[in-house]
Design an enzyme around this catalytic site. Structure first.
Site, PDB file in Angstrom:
ATOM      1  N   ARG A   1      38.869  40.706  50.722  1.00 30.58           N
ATOM      2  CA  ARG A   1      38.981  39.259  50.633  1.00 30.58           C
ATOM      3  C   ARG A   1      40.505  38.697  49.915  1.00 30.58           C
ATOM      4  O   ARG A   1      40.333  37.710  50.269  1.00 30.58           O
ATOM      5  CB  ARG A   1      37.802  39.278  48.856  1.00 30.58           C
TER       6      ARG A   1
ATOM      7  N   ASP B   1      43.214  49.769  56.365  1.00 28.22           N
ATOM      8  CA  ASP B   1      42.038  49.540  56.313  1.00 28.22           C
ATOM      9  C   ASP B   1      40.810  50.264  56.925  1.00 28.22           C
ATOM     10  O   ASP B   1      40.372  49.735  58.293  1.00 28.22           O
ATOM     11  CB  ASP B   1      41.545  48.431  56.075  1.00 28.22           C
TER      12      ASP B   1
ATOM     13  N   GLU C   1      46.464  50.502  31.166  1.00 23.56           N
ATOM     14  CA  GLU C   1      47.112  48.695  30.620  1.00 23.56           C
ATOM     15  C   GLU C   1      46.404  48.394  29.254  1.00 23.56           C
ATOM     16  O   GLU C   1      45.293  49.159  28.892  1.00 23.56           O
ATOM     17  CB  GLU C   1      46.350  47.862  31.208  1.00 23.56           C
TER      18      GLU C   1
ATOM     19  N   HIS D   1      48.932  41.985  34.243  1.00 21.64           N
ATOM     20  CA  HIS D   1      48.113  41.847  35.298  1.00 21.64           C
ATOM     21  C   HIS D   1      47.178  40.497  35.167  1.00 21.64           C
ATOM     22  O   HIS D   1      46.153  39.937  34.765  1.00 21.64           O
ATOM     23  CB  HIS D   1      46.594  42.467  34.281  1.00 21.64           C
ATOM     24  N   ILE D   2      48.275  39.502  35.759  1.00 25.77           N
ATOM     25  CA  ILE D   2      47.514  37.851  35.488  1.00 25.77           C
ATOM     26  C   ILE D   2      47.554  37.733  37.526  1.00 25.77           C
ATOM     27  O   ILE D   2      46.991  36.543  37.196  1.00 25.77           O
ATOM     28  CB  ILE D   2      48.873  37.579  34.608  1.00 25.77           C
TER      29      ILE D   2
END
Ligand code: NAD
Length: 322
Positions: A150, A170, A263, A282-283
């Protein structure tokens, strides 16, 4: 109890569930495994972000549980297989974050190419360092996308608009997908093939035993000298020590990391001192739009399941079995 929320969470989407269901919210509950197990034993639905470890043991302690709603897309904190075995539907808004993460990736690529953080810092400090801020154009450069799902596909579309040539690694996608034609992307059978040609490498694969530390000393070495590395996927995919070495040696020109092995990071990894490294907490999905879409999608599906209907956004099976 109908819905248990063991993490800090305030959203109007959950507020809307409140009048109809008995919702128990306890922001710190995820930390106390024993208390959590006790609390979940009476719940019909569980809503979590990424802090609660939804293990087979926890799920087995919840005989009434119909659904686990994941307010985000990474599923590494949920034992989906165990949930399926127990007939519990796992709801995850898989598409909700993709545009935001793709946009952050483009922001990183542009910021690295044009040294925007350095330009900003030095100018604010009173400097006017035009020479030090010399950058590169994206037009005509090559971007390798590792993981063409995605987010990877949205990145490809956006990157194409900037004139970047796209390479894709991939192993699980069909090279006949329309997105390959649309973005003129080339499918690479081997990761090294993509790495050797790319000026930018961006990671968009899931964290799995196969992808764990997939970016390590060997793969960084295979990258073109002077290339940039971007990771907005999962921190465990990257060996941070190897990345630091590749940056310090000058082999790589820069990197941007939104996600980390631990994290928040336990200490300073060494990236902090490097001007050519961008670090964000981690935004990727931290936009109003992504959060609203995420919460609403999960809340609506939890409501559906609790009313006896089937969820629309699930990852394990078509219909809840009970
Ligand atoms: P997705 O499942 O749609 O796509 C992942 C793609 O990776 C798939 O096409 C899959 O075939 C491919 N893949 C699997 N194993 C691979 C391997 N060994 N090598 C290369 N590719 C492989 O996932 P998505 O929604 O596009 O998410 C991509 C990543 O972004 C995930 O790691 C997700 O956790 C992360 N993510 C991060 C944030 C953030 O805030 N930074 C937000 C959302 C998602």
């Amino acid at each position: 109890m109908d819905i248990l929320i063991p993490e800090e969470l305030t959203t109007t989407a959950v507020d809307r569930l409140n009048p109809r269901y008995r919702v128990v919210s306890d922001g710190g509950l995820w930390k106390d495994r024993e208390k959590l197990r006790l609390a979940v034993s009476g719940a019909r639905a569980l809503m979590v972000r990424n802090q609660t470890q939804v293990t087979a043991k926890l799920l087995s302690a919840a005989p009434n549980l119909l659904a686990v709603g994941r307010l985000g897309v990474g599923l590494d904190n949920i034992d989906v297989e165990a949930a399926s075995r127990l007939g519990i539907v796992v709801i995850a808004p898989l598409d909700a974050n993709a545009p935001s993460v793709a946009e952050l990736t483009m922001a990183f690529i542009l910021a690295l190419a044009r040294k925007i953080p350095l330009a900003d810092r030095s100018t604010k400090a009173g400097g006017w360092d035009r020479k030090g801020c010399m950058g590169i154009e994206l037009e005509g450069k090559t971007l390798a996308i590792c993981g063409f799902g995605r987010i990877g596909r949205l990145v490809a579309r956006r990157a194409r608009a900037f004139g970047l040539r796209i390479l894709v690694f991939d192993p699980f996608v069909n090279p006949g997908l329309p997105e390959f034609t649309e973005t003129q992307a080339r499918h690479c059978a081997r990761l090294e093939e993509a790495l050797g040609e790319a000026d930018f490498v961006s990671v968009h694969s899931p964290f799995t035993p196969e992808t764990k530390r997939m970016f390590n000393a060997r793969t960084f070495e295979a990258m073109k000298p002077g290339a940039f590395f971007i990771n907005t996927s999962r921190g465990g995919i990257v060996d941070e020590t190897a990345l630091l070495r590749a940056l310090e040696s000058g082999h790589l020109a820069g990197a941007a990391l939104d996600v980390r092995e631990v994290e928040p990071p336990a200490g300073r990894a060494g990236f902090e001192a490097l001007e050519n490294v961008l670090l964000t907490p981690h935004i990727g999905a931290a936009t109003t739009e992504a959060q609203t879409r995420t919460f609403e999608t999960v809340a609506e599906d939890i409501d559906r399941v609790l009313r006896g209907e089937s969820a629309m956004n699930f990852v394990n099976f078509a219909r809840p079995k009970r």
